[in-house]
Design a protein around this motif. Structure first.
Motif, PDB file in Angstrom:
ATOM      1  N   ARG A  75      79.204 -12.902 111.989  1.00 30.67           N
ATOM      2  CA  ARG A  75      79.606 -13.148 113.383  1.00 30.67           C
ATOM      3  C   ARG A  75      80.728 -12.195 113.775  1.00 30.67           C
ATOM      4  NH1 ARG A  75      81.566 -19.008 113.786  1.00 30.67           N
ATOM      5  NH2 ARG A  75      82.202 -18.644 111.617  1.00 30.67           N
ATOM      6  N   VAL A  76      80.663 -11.738 114.998  1.00 30.00           N
ATOM      7  CA  VAL A  76      81.737 -10.916 115.565  1.00 30.00           C
ATOM      8  C   VAL A  76      82.442 -11.750 116.632  1.00 30.00           C
ATOM      9  CG1 VAL A  76      80.173  -9.870 117.259  1.00 30.00           C
ATOM     10  CG2 VAL A  76      82.290  -8.710 116.645  1.00 30.00           C
ATOM     11  N   GLY A  77      83.771 -11.620 116.725  1.00 27.09           N
ATOM     12  CA  GLY A  77      84.513 -12.472 117.640  1.00 27.09           C
ATOM     13  C   GLY A  77      85.480 -11.696 118.512  1.00 27.09           C
ATOM     14  N   VAL A 385      83.742 -11.617 127.971  1.00 32.10           N
ATOM     15  CA  VAL A 385      83.088 -12.079 126.743  1.00 32.10           C
ATOM     16  C   VAL A 385      82.922 -13.593 126.728  1.00 32.10           C
ATOM     17  CG1 VAL A 385      83.903 -10.102 125.421  1.00 32.10           C
ATOM     18  CG2 VAL A 385      85.273 -12.191 125.442  1.00 32.10           C
ATOM     19  N   ARG A 386      83.794 -14.314 127.456  1.00 35.21           N
ATOM     20  CA  ARG A 386      83.624 -15.772 127.530  1.00 35.21           C
ATOM     21  C   ARG A 386      82.328 -16.116 128.274  1.00 35.21           C
ATOM     22  NH1 ARG A 386      87.967 -16.874 130.008  1.00 35.21           N
ATOM     23  NH2 ARG A 386      89.322 -17.297 128.222  1.00 35.21           N
ATOM     24  N   ASN A 387      82.041 -15.352 129.336  1.00 30.46           N
ATOM     25  CA  ASN A 387      80.832 -15.611 130.123  1.00 30.46           C
ATOM     26  C   ASN A 387      79.599 -14.916 129.569  1.00 30.46           C
ATOM     27  OD1 ASN A 387      81.677 -17.193 132.675  1.00 30.46           O
ATOM     28  ND2 ASN A 387      83.244 -15.611 132.527  1.00 30.46           N
ATOM     29  N   PHE A 388      79.819 -13.811 128.870  1.00 27.95           N
ATOM     30  CA  PHE A 388      78.685 -13.058 128.306  1.00 27.95           C
ATOM     31  C   PHE A 388      78.982 -12.715 126.845  1.00 27.95           C
ATOM     32  CE2 PHE A 388      79.019 -12.041 132.844  1.00 27.95           C
ATOM     33  CZ  PHE A 388      77.769 -12.469 133.300  1.00 27.95           C
ATOM     34  N   PRO A 389      78.971 -13.693 125.950  1.00 31.94           N
ATOM     35  CA  PRO A 389      79.307 -13.416 124.538  1.00 31.94           C
ATOM     36  C   PRO A 389      78.376 -12.408 123.876  1.00 31.94           C
ATOM     37  CG  PRO A 389      78.399 -15.636 124.812  1.00 31.94           C
ATOM     38  CD  PRO A 389      78.673 -15.116 126.173  1.00 31.94           C
ATOM     39  N   GLN A 390      77.178 -12.232 124.454  1.00 28.46           N
ATOM     40  CA  GLN A 390      76.246 -11.266 123.860  1.00 28.46           C
ATOM     41  C   GLN A 390      76.779  -9.841 123.949  1.00 28.46           C
ATOM     42  OE1 GLN A 390      75.684 -13.219 126.473  1.00 28.46           O
ATOM     43  NE2 GLN A 390      74.466 -12.234 128.084  1.00 28.46           N
ATOM     44  N   THR A 391      77.791  -9.600 124.807  1.00 34.39           N
ATOM     45  CA  THR A 391      78.378  -8.261 124.851  1.00 34.39           C
ATOM     46  C   THR A 391      79.046  -7.903 123.519  1.00 34.39           C
ATOM     47  OG1 THR A 391      80.434  -9.159 125.795  1.00 34.39           O
ATOM     48  CG2 THR A 391      78.778  -8.341 127.344  1.00 34.39           C
ATOM     49  N   LEU A 392      79.490  -8.899 122.767  1.00 34.29           N
ATOM     50  CA  LEU A 392      80.065  -8.626 121.444  1.00 34.29           C
ATOM     51  C   LEU A 392      79.001  -8.096 120.495  1.00 34.29           C
ATOM     52  CD1 LEU A 392      82.316 -11.799 121.074  1.00 34.29           C
ATOM     53  CD2 LEU A 392      83.074  -9.463 121.553  1.00 34.29           C
ATOM     54  N   THR A 393      77.816  -8.690 120.537  1.00 34.95           N
ATOM     55  CA  THR A 393      76.710  -8.214 119.698  1.00 34.95           C
ATOM     56  C   THR A 393      76.293  -6.805 120.104  1.00 34.95           C
ATOM     57  OG1 THR A 393      75.919 -10.496 119.444  1.00 34.95           O
ATOM     58  CG2 THR A 393      74.383  -8.727 118.888  1.00 34.95           C
TER      59      THR A 393
END
Length: 409
Positions: A75-77, A385-393
């Motif tokens: 996981r990336v955070g 990133v809170r609204n679009f966590p997939q940006t971390l991936t």
């Protein structure tokens, strides 16, 4: 006293040993000149993407790396202010697995302390026949016809090494007398690097968060033997402001204390992870960091690792780029005709291969770091990133963590 080799590598980090190992196993007479005594801790994020595992096997340290490295990072955070967001780490496209090794899931990267990794690589180089000069400094490079002379110094003793191929693998931030070393600088915008290990952290072992805070960025990862590795970059001018302590004596806090306090105050995720932890060893500092693409071959000197080009550490790809650049150069040198014309052609091919493999991640890292360092941007990044966590991936993919090493697909 003068000793002759086919190649002299200046620096025994992952980039230098990658070149040395590959050339030595192809029959070259190789020397490494390293100024530091190992084992040594070093300012570094210590994470290695899974796309490097086939290369580590080729260098014959893959099994040792697996036996020592920390848990798989799945996981990336993102930690900033009160925000703590996480998303899946994309699995890597890896090369073929060694036939004599049991099947294992090698799709995810892991972290290993540089005090262990560098020793594994240097011992492998020594076993492959590389001659090691350590602790020893390269203090001058002089041309002598078709070859070059490297003047090395150990204490008060000076000697000469002679080779047609010289490789600068000394990193990017330490000024020195060599043509490939940087000059001194002191700009307010300089990024300074800090790193420490902690024991007893409560960070989830499979999570690697990006840290965003005023004036800098950083990361945390669970490494070997239960150690948490935390590293960060901070602007010189921000650090100067943090160090000013308006007490009764107008004293100044140390740089390490200032950085530690700033991290804890700026990121709830850091406070939670380190609340019951204790530091394992001192804070280390280095810099300034010098991101950007440099020349891979200049003044008859090949460059690998950060000496060739460096991404902002925000994407945690430094070791990967070091190992892979060393491999790329060694492959080009091994098939190049002898003589200066052959070396120049190898240099051009190597530079082109370097840019194909690394330029995207260098530019992506620069864009991300520019956002992270902009005043007030941490709040904006947290909202995204809170609204679009997939940006971390997606960011992990753009940084090169899934990209296979050429020659291992």
């Amino acid at each position: 006293m003068t000793r002759t080799h086919d190649a002299i590598i200046i620096g025994a980090g992952p980039a230098g040993t990658s070149v040395a190992l590959t050339l030595a196993r192809r029959g070259w007479a190789v020397a490494i000149v390293e100024k530091s005594v190992f084992p040594r801790r070093k300012v570094c994020g210590e994470y290695i993407s899974a796309s490097n595992l086939a290369l580590l096997d080729q260098l014959e340290i893959g099994d040792a790396w697996r036996a020592n490295a920390g848990p798989e990072i799945r996981r990336v955070g993102f930690f900033s202010g009160e925000a703590s967001v996480e998303a899946p780490m994309p699995p890597a496209k890896n090369g073929p697995r060694a036939k004599d090794r049991p099947a294992a899931n090698d799709g995810f990267g892991r972290a290993l302390g540089r005090d262990i990794l560098d020793c594994l690589l240097l011992q492998a180089a020594r076993s492959a026949g590389v001659e090691i000069f350590q602790p020893c400094r390269a203090v001058a490079i002089e041309r002598d016809g078709e070859v070059q002379m490297v003047r090395i110094q150990a204490g008060d003793e000076t000697s000469m090494l002679r080779a047609s191929v010289i490789v600068a693998a000394h990193g990017s931030w330490e000024p020195g007398p060599l043509p490939s070393q940087p000059g001194k600088s002191n700009r307010p915008s300089d990024l300074l690097g800090f790193k420490a290990h902690f024991a007893g952290s409560s960070l989830a072992p499979d999570l690697m968060p990006l840290l965003a805070f005023p004036g800098g960025y950083g990361g945390m990862v669970s490494a070997d033997h239960g150690r948490l590795s935390i590293s960060c970059c901070i602007r010189r001018d921000m650090l100067a402001r943090l160090r000013k302590h308006r007490g009764p004596n107008h004293s100044h806090v140390s740089a390490a204390d200032a950085v530690s306090r700033h991290l804890m105050e700026s990121c709830r995720g850091v406070r939670d992870a380190l609340g019951a932890a204790h530091r394992d060893g001192p804070w280390l500092a280095a810099g300034p960091i010098r991101p950007g693409i440099r020349s891979c071959y200049e003044r008859d000197i090949f460059r690998v690792g950060n000496a060739a080009g460096e991404s902002h550490p925000v994407i945690a790809e430094g070791i990967s780029m070091a190992l892979q650049s060393g491999w790329l150069l060694a492959c080009e040198l091994a098939c190049a005709p002898s003589g200066r014309v052959g070396r120049e052609a190898a240099g051009r091919r190597y530079e082109a291969a370097w840019k194909r493999l690394f330029s995207t991640r260098v530019h992506a890292a620069a864009a991300l770091a520019g956002i992270a360092l902009r005043p007030g941007s941490a709040t904006l990044m947290a909202a995204i990133v809170r609204n679009f966590p997939q940006t971390l991936t997606l960011g992990a993919q753009l940084s090169g963590k899934t990209k296979p090493v050429p020659g291992f697909v």
